[in-house]
Design a protein around this motif. Structure first.
Motif, PDB file in Angstrom:
ATOM      1  N   ALA A  79      27.652  79.891  46.531  1.00 19.54           N
ATOM      2  CA  ALA A  79      27.393  81.372  46.895  1.00 19.54           C
ATOM      3  C   ALA A  79      26.426  81.740  45.587  1.00 19.54           C
ATOM      4  O   ALA A  79      26.413  81.887  44.590  1.00 19.54           O
ATOM      5  N   PRO A  80      25.366  82.867  46.772  1.00 21.52           N
ATOM      6  CA  PRO A  80      24.492  83.121  45.210  1.00 21.52           C
ATOM      7  C   PRO A  80      24.812  84.281  44.084  1.00 21.52           C
ATOM      8  O   PRO A  80      24.795  84.162  42.951  1.00 21.52           O
ATOM      9  N   LEU A  81      26.577  85.081  44.055  1.00 24.48           N
ATOM     10  CA  LEU A  81      27.164  85.024  42.893  1.00 24.48           C
ATOM     11  C   LEU A  81      26.942  84.209  41.830  1.00 24.48           C
ATOM     12  O   LEU A  81      26.981  84.711  40.323  1.00 24.48           O
ATOM     13  N   TYR A  82      27.356  82.678  42.189  1.00 24.47           N
ATOM     14  CA  TYR A  82      27.202  82.082  41.634  1.00 24.47           C
ATOM     15  C   TYR A  82      26.126  81.373  40.678  1.00 24.47           C
ATOM     16  O   TYR A  82      26.094  81.206  39.184  1.00 24.47           O
ATOM     17  N   GLN A  83      25.476  81.027  41.340  1.00 25.99           N
ATOM     18  CA  GLN A  83      24.194  80.739  41.911  1.00 25.99           C
ATOM     19  C   GLN A  83      23.309  81.582  40.046  1.00 25.99           C
ATOM     20  O   GLN A  83      22.726  80.586  39.353  1.00 25.99           O
ATOM     21  N   ALA A  84      23.623  82.947  40.927  1.00 21.30           N
ATOM     22  CA  ALA A  84      22.582  83.474  39.297  1.00 21.30           C
ATOM     23  C   ALA A  84      23.346  83.400  38.141  1.00 21.30           C
ATOM     24  O   ALA A  84      22.675  83.472  37.219  1.00 21.30           O
ATOM     25  N   MET A  85      24.494  82.561  38.263  1.00 19.38           N
ATOM     26  CA  MET A  85      25.065  82.400  36.961  1.00 19.38           C
ATOM     27  C   MET A  85      24.828  81.574  35.863  1.00 19.38           C
ATOM     28  O   MET A  85      24.669  81.152  34.558  1.00 19.38           O
ATOM     29  N   MET A  86      24.152  80.315  36.483  1.00 18.12           N
ATOM     30  CA  MET A  86      23.943  79.058  35.691  1.00 18.12           C
ATOM     31  C   MET A  86      22.696  78.912  34.941  1.00 18.12           C
ATOM     32  O   MET A  86      23.164  78.333  34.471  1.00 18.12           O
ATOM     33  N   PRO A  87      21.869  79.321  34.973  1.00 16.78           N
ATOM     34  CA  PRO A  87      20.934  79.667  33.441  1.00 16.78           C
ATOM     35  C   PRO A  87      21.437  79.756  32.253  1.00 16.78           C
ATOM     36  O   PRO A  87      21.160  80.019  31.259  1.00 16.78           O
ATOM     37  N   GLU A  88      22.684  80.827  32.417  1.00 17.37           N
ATOM     38  CA  GLU A  88      23.819  81.595  31.387  1.00 17.37           C
ATOM     39  C   GLU A  88      24.814  80.520  30.735  1.00 17.37           C
ATOM     40  O   GLU A  88      24.712  81.010  29.704  1.00 17.37           O
ATOM     41  N   VAL A  89      24.436  79.617  31.240  1.00 13.90           N
ATOM     42  CA  VAL A  89      26.601  79.044  31.591  1.00 13.90           C
ATOM     43  C   VAL A  89      25.543  78.018  30.760  1.00 13.90           C
ATOM     44  O   VAL A  89      24.948  77.058  30.271  1.00 13.90           O
TER      45      VAL A  89
END
Length: 169
Positions: A119-129
């Motif tokens: 879902a979008p909540l998790y998708q937005a985290m990807m570049p920062e992990v």
């Protein structure tokens, strides 16, 4: 960064867990090159056994109780085993984006989760992990081999993880 230094602190937590007949996972949370919280696996074999008291969750509870105002995106979690899906997603939802672990969890590791497929909540985290595996892997593996070789410990015995661990050189 001093990844080995902080992983050694997590290994100390794991050794204490093993000494208490618990699954040997330890975690340390670091901010600006300073440990700010620690935890080890609890309640893996007692009459209160549960799947909530993982080392990373215990360390996060410690952090939130003592330092609720800390900038969580600046934190790094050091764990002797790859965080499971529950721990990984809990850390992400609490703002933590950097993970360093020693031993891969062949059965339940969560860091390979494809955030872009969620879902979008998790998708937005990807570049920062940021994930760094296998820091002091052998030292952690030794603890897990000791655990799985002991008849006194029955947590996850005869599992894929136990089989995988005991087959490692």
């Amino acid at each position: 960064m001093h990844h080995e230094t902080f992983m050694r602190l997590a290994l100390q937590q794991a050794k204490q867990a093993l000494a208490n007949n618990e699954f040997p996972v330890g975690a340390v949370i670091v901010s600006d090159s300073e440990p700010v919280a620690a935890g080890r696996r609890e309640n893996s074999q007692s009459d209160r056994a549960n799947e909530l008291d993982h080392a990373e969750i215990v360390a996060l509870r410690d952090l939130l109780a003592r330092r609720p105002d800390i900038d969580r995106q600046s934190l790094t979690v050091y764990s002797t085993m790859e965080p499971c899906l529950m721990c990984y997603s809990t850390m992400l939802l609490n703002g933590i984006r950097t993970f360093v672990y020693a031993y891969e969890d062949a059965m339940g590791g969560g860091t390979g989760l494809q955030l872009t497929h969620l879902a979008p909540l998790y998708q937005a985290m990807m570049p920062e992990v940021h994930i760094l595996p296998h820091v002091l892997r052998q030292e952690s593996l030794t603890l897990f081999k000791t655990f799985f070789s002991s008849p006194a410990n029955n947590y996850w015995h005869e599992s894929l993880l136990a089989e995988y661990t005991l087959a490692q050189p």
